[in-house]
Design a protein around this motif. Structure first.
Motif, short mmCIF file in Angstrom:
data_model
loop_
_atom_site.label_atom_id
_atom_site.label_comp_id
_atom_site.label_asym_id
_atom_site.label_seq_id
_atom_site.Cartn_x
_atom_site.Cartn_y
_atom_site.Cartn_z
N ILE A 60 0.85 -1.20 0.00
CA ILE A 60 0.00 0.00 0.00
C ILE A 60 0.88 1.25 0.00
O ILE A 60 0.67 2.17 -0.79
CB ILE A 60 -0.95 0.00 1.22
CG1 ILE A 60 -2.01 -1.08 1.07
CG2 ILE A 60 -1.61 1.36 1.38
CD1 ILE A 60 -2.86 -1.27 2.30
N ILE A 61 1.87 1.26 0.87
CA ILE A 61 2.76 2.43 0.97
C ILE A 61 3.57 2.58 -0.31
O ILE A 61 3.69 3.67 -0.87
CB ILE A 61 3.66 2.30 2.21
CG1 ILE A 61 2.80 2.38 3.47
CG2 ILE A 61 4.73 3.40 2.22
CD1 ILE A 61 3.52 2.05 4.74
N GLY A 62 4.13 1.49 -0.80
CA GLY A 62 4.94 1.54 -2.02
C GLY A 62 4.14 1.98 -3.23
O GLY A 62 4.60 2.81 -4.03
N ASP A 63 2.93 1.43 -3.40
CA ASP A 63 2.10 1.82 -4.54
C ASP A 63 1.57 3.25 -4.41
O ASP A 63 1.39 3.93 -5.42
CB ASP A 63 0.94 0.84 -4.71
CG ASP A 63 1.40 -0.49 -5.29
OD1 ASP A 63 2.53 -0.56 -5.81
OD2 ASP A 63 0.62 -1.47 -5.22
N SER A 64 1.33 3.70 -3.19
CA SER A 64 0.91 5.10 -2.99
C SER A 64 2.01 6.05 -3.41
O SER A 64 1.76 7.06 -4.10
CB SER A 64 0.55 5.35 -1.52
OG SER A 64 -0.54 4.56 -1.14
N ILE A 65 3.24 5.74 -3.03
CA ILE A 65 4.37 6.58 -3.42
C ILE A 65 4.56 6.53 -4.94
O ILE A 65 4.82 7.56 -5.57
CB ILE A 65 5.64 6.16 -2.66
CG1 ILE A 65 5.48 6.52 -1.18
CG2 ILE A 65 6.88 6.81 -3.24
CD1 ILE A 65 6.55 5.97 -0.28
N HIS A 66 4.40 5.35 -5.53
CA HIS A 66 4.53 5.23 -6.99
C HIS A 66 3.44 6.04 -7.70
O HIS A 66 3.71 6.72 -8.70
CB HIS A 66 4.46 3.75 -7.38
CG HIS A 66 4.60 3.51 -8.83
ND1 HIS A 66 5.78 3.73 -9.52
CD2 HIS A 66 3.70 3.09 -9.75
CE1 HIS A 66 5.59 3.44 -10.79
NE2 HIS A 66 4.34 3.05 -10.96
N PHE A 67 2.20 5.99 -7.18
CA PHE A 67 1.10 6.77 -7.77
C PHE A 67 1.41 8.26 -7.69
O PHE A 67 1.18 9.01 -8.65
CB PHE A 67 -0.21 6.45 -7.05
CG PHE A 67 -1.38 7.24 -7.55
CD1 PHE A 67 -2.03 6.90 -8.72
CD2 PHE A 67 -1.82 8.36 -6.85
CE1 PHE A 67 -3.10 7.64 -9.18
CE2 PHE A 67 -2.89 9.11 -7.29
CZ PHE A 67 -3.53 8.75 -8.46
N LEU A 68 1.90 8.71 -6.53
CA LEU A 68 2.23 10.12 -6.38
C LEU A 68 3.37 10.54 -7.30
O LEU A 68 3.35 11.63 -7.86
CB LEU A 68 2.58 10.43 -4.93
CG LEU A 68 1.39 10.53 -3.98
CD1 LEU A 68 1.86 10.73 -2.56
CD2 LEU A 68 0.46 11.65 -4.40
N LYS A 69 4.38 9.67 -7.46
CA LYS A 69 5.49 10.01 -8.36
C LYS A 69 5.00 10.20 -9.78
O LYS A 69 5.48 11.08 -10.50
CB LYS A 69 6.54 8.90 -8.33
CG LYS A 69 7.46 8.95 -7.16
CD LYS A 69 8.50 7.85 -7.28
CE LYS A 69 9.40 7.82 -6.07
NZ LYS A 69 10.37 6.71 -6.15
N GLU A 70 4.04 9.38 -10.20
CA GLU A 70 3.52 9.48 -11.56
C GLU A 70 2.61 10.68 -11.76
O GLU A 70 2.60 11.29 -12.82
CB GLU A 70 2.73 8.23 -11.93
CG GLU A 70 3.56 7.03 -12.26
CD GLU A 70 2.70 5.89 -12.75
OE1 GLU A 70 1.46 6.02 -12.80
OE2 GLU A 70 3.28 4.85 -13.10
N ASN A 71 1.82 11.03 -10.75
CA ASN A 71 0.73 11.99 -10.96
C ASN A 71 0.84 13.28 -10.17
O ASN A 71 -0.02 14.15 -10.32
CB ASN A 71 -0.60 11.32 -10.60
CG ASN A 71 -0.88 10.13 -11.47
OD1 ASN A 71 -1.05 10.27 -12.67
ND2 ASN A 71 -0.92 8.95 -10.89
#
Length: 143
Positions: free
Chosen positions: A14-25
């Protein structure tokens, strides 16, 4: 690689994918937020500094109240923009929405969010003014 929002994850994912989503968007979200809220923040700054000058000192209360409601309006815009962005991201199969789509989607909800923020503010103020202990209890969930 787009992030799949509707997926069961463990806490670390959850934390890793949240950070990845924020990096993209984050650039696109931040650009939309700045474009829509910066004029209001400039207006708030002007309204908050006008009472410093002696000729506007008599209108201090009005400027502060207008500034406070502009803060609520800006917070409501930011809240609806972010939630609408995520809703559209899911609806569009993990692709970023356009500005027009985001404005259309968030425009439907912004009045409801403003009303709910004002109601929460009055509940909080009533709780603090009338009931000290319950008012302190209300600070935590409403802040």
């Amino acid at each position: 690689m787009p992030v799949e929002i509707r997926q069961v994850r463990r806490m670390g994912d959850i934390i890793g994918d949240s950070i990845h989503f924020l990096k993209e968007n984050i650039n696109q979200i931040f650009k939309y937020i700045i474009f829509l809220t910066l004029p209001f923040y400039i207006l708030i700054g002007v309204l908050e500094t006008l009472p410093v000058f002696n000729s506007f000192h008599q209108y201090k209360t009005q400027f502060v109240l207008i500034g406070y409601f502009l803060y609520i309006f800006n917070f409501s815009i930011i809240t609806t923009l972010i939630t609408s962005y995520i809703i559209l991201y899911i609806r569009m199969n993990n692709t970023a929405p356009s500005f027009q789509q985001l404005i259309k989607e968030s425009g439907k909800k912004v009045i409801t969010v403003i009303i709910s923020h004002v109601i929460c503010m009055f509940i909080f103020l009533f709780g603090i003014a009338i009931f000290i202990i319950p008012g302190i209890y209300l600070i935590i969930p409403l802040s």
